[in-house]
Design a protein around this motif. Structure first.
Motif, mmCIF file in Angstrom:
data_model
loop_
_atom_site.group_PDB
_atom_site.id
_atom_site.type_symbol
_atom_site.label_atom_id
_atom_site.label_comp_id
_atom_site.label_asym_id
_atom_site.label_seq_id
_atom_site.Cartn_x
_atom_site.Cartn_y
_atom_site.Cartn_z
ATOM 1 N N LYS A 168 14.958 6.157 4.579
ATOM 2 C CA LYS A 168 15.375 7.476 4.110
ATOM 3 C C LYS A 168 15.031 7.665 2.638
ATOM 4 O O LYS A 168 14.844 8.786 2.189
ATOM 5 C CB LYS A 168 16.881 7.669 4.318
ATOM 6 N N ILE A 169 14.958 6.585 1.901
ATOM 7 C CA ILE A 169 14.657 6.711 0.475
ATOM 8 C C ILE A 169 13.191 7.045 0.222
ATOM 9 O O ILE A 169 12.829 7.464 -0.866
ATOM 10 C CB ILE A 169 15.026 5.446 -0.343
ATOM 11 N N ILE A 170 12.353 6.874 1.250
ATOM 12 C CA ILE A 170 10.923 7.120 1.069
ATOM 13 C C ILE A 170 10.654 8.527 0.541
ATOM 14 O O ILE A 170 9.811 8.729 -0.316
ATOM 15 C CB ILE A 170 10.136 6.870 2.375
ATOM 16 N N ASN A 171 11.393 9.502 1.070
ATOM 17 C CA ASN A 171 11.185 10.889 0.646
ATOM 18 C C ASN A 171 11.594 11.098 -0.809
ATOM 19 O O ASN A 171 11.183 12.071 -1.428
ATOM 20 C CB ASN A 171 11.983 11.843 1.533
ATOM 21 N N LYS A 172 12.420 10.204 -1.320
ATOM 22 C CA LYS A 172 12.935 10.375 -2.679
ATOM 23 C C LYS A 172 12.111 9.630 -3.726
ATOM 24 O O LYS A 172 12.326 9.800 -4.910
ATOM 25 C CB LYS A 172 14.390 9.896 -2.737
ATOM 26 N N ILE A 173 11.182 8.783 -3.261
ATOM 27 C CA ILE A 173 10.427 7.990 -4.232
ATOM 28 C C ILE A 173 8.969 8.424 -4.316
ATOM 29 O O ILE A 173 8.454 9.066 -3.419
ATOM 30 C CB ILE A 173 10.492 6.481 -3.910
ATOM 31 N N ASP A 174 8.320 8.025 -5.402
ATOM 32 C CA ASP A 174 6.934 8.417 -5.636
ATOM 33 C C ASP A 174 5.932 7.481 -4.971
ATOM 34 O O ASP A 174 4.865 7.904 -4.563
ATOM 35 C CB ASP A 174 6.651 8.450 -7.145
ATOM 36 N N LEU A 175 6.304 6.207 -4.863
ATOM 37 C CA LEU A 175 5.343 5.231 -4.348
ATOM 38 C C LEU A 175 6.048 4.093 -3.618
ATOM 39 O O LEU A 175 7.116 3.650 -4.035
ATOM 40 C CB LEU A 175 4.511 4.676 -5.509
ATOM 41 N N SER A 176 5.432 3.642 -2.528
ATOM 42 C CA SER A 176 5.959 2.495 -1.780
ATOM 43 C C SER A 176 5.026 1.314 -1.934
ATOM 44 O O SER A 176 3.810 1.456 -1.793
ATOM 45 C CB SER A 176 6.055 2.825 -0.288
ATOM 46 N N ILE A 177 5.608 0.163 -2.202
ATOM 47 C CA ILE A 177 4.837 -1.080 -2.187
ATOM 48 C C ILE A 177 5.182 -1.807 -0.903
ATOM 49 O O ILE A 177 6.352 -2.044 -0.612
ATOM 50 C CB ILE A 177 5.165 -1.985 -3.388
ATOM 51 N N MET A 178 4.156 -2.118 -0.108
ATOM 52 C CA MET A 178 4.356 -2.951 1.077
ATOM 53 C C MET A 178 3.981 -4.361 0.656
ATOM 54 O O MET A 178 2.809 -4.648 0.408
ATOM 55 C CB MET A 178 3.446 -2.459 2.214
ATOM 56 N N LEU A 179 4.978 -5.213 0.538
ATOM 57 C CA LEU A 179 4.745 -6.588 0.075
ATOM 58 C C LEU A 179 4.619 -7.515 1.273
ATOM 59 O O LEU A 179 5.496 -7.560 2.131
ATOM 60 C CB LEU A 179 5.878 -7.037 -0.840
ATOM 61 N N ILE A 180 3.507 -8.240 1.327
ATOM 62 C CA ILE A 180 3.217 -9.111 2.462
ATOM 63 C C ILE A 180 2.969 -10.518 1.961
ATOM 64 O O ILE A 180 2.230 -10.725 0.997
ATOM 65 C CB ILE A 180 1.960 -8.603 3.228
ATOM 66 N N ASP A 181 3.597 -11.491 2.606
ATOM 67 C CA ASP A 181 3.336 -12.897 2.302
ATOM 68 C C ASP A 181 1.961 -13.239 2.869
ATOM 69 O O ASP A 181 1.738 -13.135 4.072
ATOM 70 C CB ASP A 181 4.428 -13.755 2.954
ATOM 71 N N SER A 182 1.038 -13.631 2.004
ATOM 72 C CA SER A 182 -0.337 -13.935 2.430
ATOM 73 C C SER A 182 -0.387 -14.970 3.544
ATOM 74 O O SER A 182 -1.288 -14.945 4.380
ATOM 75 C CB SER A 182 -1.167 -14.436 1.240
ATOM 76 N N ASN A 183 0.585 -15.874 3.579
ATOM 77 C CA ASN A 183 0.611 -16.919 4.608
ATOM 78 C C ASN A 183 0.982 -16.378 5.976
ATOM 79 O O ASN A 183 0.640 -16.961 6.993
ATOM 80 C CB ASN A 183 1.610 -18.013 4.221
ATOM 81 N N ASN A 184 1.706 -15.268 6.009
ATOM 82 C CA ASN A 184 2.150 -14.705 7.283
ATOM 83 C C ASN A 184 1.180 -13.685 7.837
ATOM 84 O O ASN A 184 1.251 -13.307 8.992
ATOM 85 C CB ASN A 184 3.535 -14.065 7.132
ATOM 86 N N GLY A 185 0.277 -13.220 6.972
ATOM 87 C CA GLY A 185 -0.761 -12.307 7.437
ATOM 88 C C GLY A 185 -0.267 -10.934 7.831
ATOM 89 O O GLY A 185 0.849 -10.532 7.519
ATOM 90 N N PHE A 186 -1.117 -10.260 8.571
ATOM 91 C CA PHE A 186 -0.980 -8.853 8.855
ATOM 92 C C PHE A 186 -0.540 -8.673 10.296
ATOM 93 O O PHE A 186 -1.332 -8.315 11.157
ATOM 94 C CB PHE A 186 -2.374 -8.241 8.614
ATOM 95 N N ASP A 187 0.732 -8.956 10.581
ATOM 96 C CA ASP A 187 1.184 -8.946 11.972
ATOM 97 C C ASP A 187 1.639 -7.559 12.429
ATOM 98 O O ASP A 187 1.619 -6.600 11.670
ATOM 99 C CB ASP A 187 2.270 -10.005 12.204
#
Length: 180
Positions: free
Chosen positions: A83-102
């Motif tokens: 719900k906070i997405i609409n209130k913010i300017d930018l989202s960072i999607m943080l991914i652990d490089s070891n876990n990859g793009f699942d």
């Protein structure tokens, strides 16, 4: 107009959200253990970069694993947090490089891309990857193929712990703050 550019950090447990928040802030702020599903879930703080004020929301506790199934994420908890997405300017999607793009990350990233004004994908813990160049090349290819329709999608590889590329991330966030 508001005086700051707001950023929220999303990611699975142990992706390094608090470490990244601390790296951006430039100091270790005390992390609390918030109760999931309440507004105290969000740890807010600000930092200044090139005279621009940035507000960080660390969405701690969103991706708590479901006790019944270790592989599932509580999507209801995520929806509340999104719900906070609409209130913010930018989202960072943080991914652990070891876990990859699942598939879980793809689901969350889809939500972010559909609802955020701007998204930066950050692969953390790059220092723990043996063949960094190959990993970066392959990962960029996968992300670009998966999200070919999405314009201005930035991908950055960092080590929040070692502060590697944190400055590059800051300047990317700064550049994006000037476009909105």
């Amino acid at each position: 107009t508001k005086s700051y550019f707001s950023i929220a950090i999303f990611g699975k447990p142990n992706a390094g959200k608090s470490t990244l928040a601390n790296s951006l802030l430039g100091y270790d702020r005390i992390t609390t253990s918030p109760i999931a599903g309440t507004t105290s879930d969000f740890v807010e703080d600000t930092y200044l970069y090139k005279k621009q004020k940035f507000k960080i929301l660390d969405t701690a506790g969103i991706f708590k694993k479901n006790k019944i199934d270790n592989n599932s994420i509580n999507f209801e908890a995520i929806r509340k947090s999104l719900k906070i997405i609409n209130k913010i300017d930018l989202s960072i999607m943080l991914i652990d490089s070891n876990n990859g793009f699942d598939s879980q990350i793809k689901k969350i990233l889809n939500m972010l891309i559909n609802q955020s004004r701007s998204v930066v994908i950050v692969f953390n813990k790059i220092d723990t990857i043996k063949d960094k160049n190959l990993f970066i090349k392959q990962t960029k290819l996968i992300v670009k193929e998966t999200y070919s329709q999405t314009k201005n999608l930035s991908i950055i590889f960092i080590s929040a712990k070692n502060k590697f590329n944190v400055e590059k991330l800051k300047s990317t966030l700064f550049a994006k703050s000037n476009r909105i």
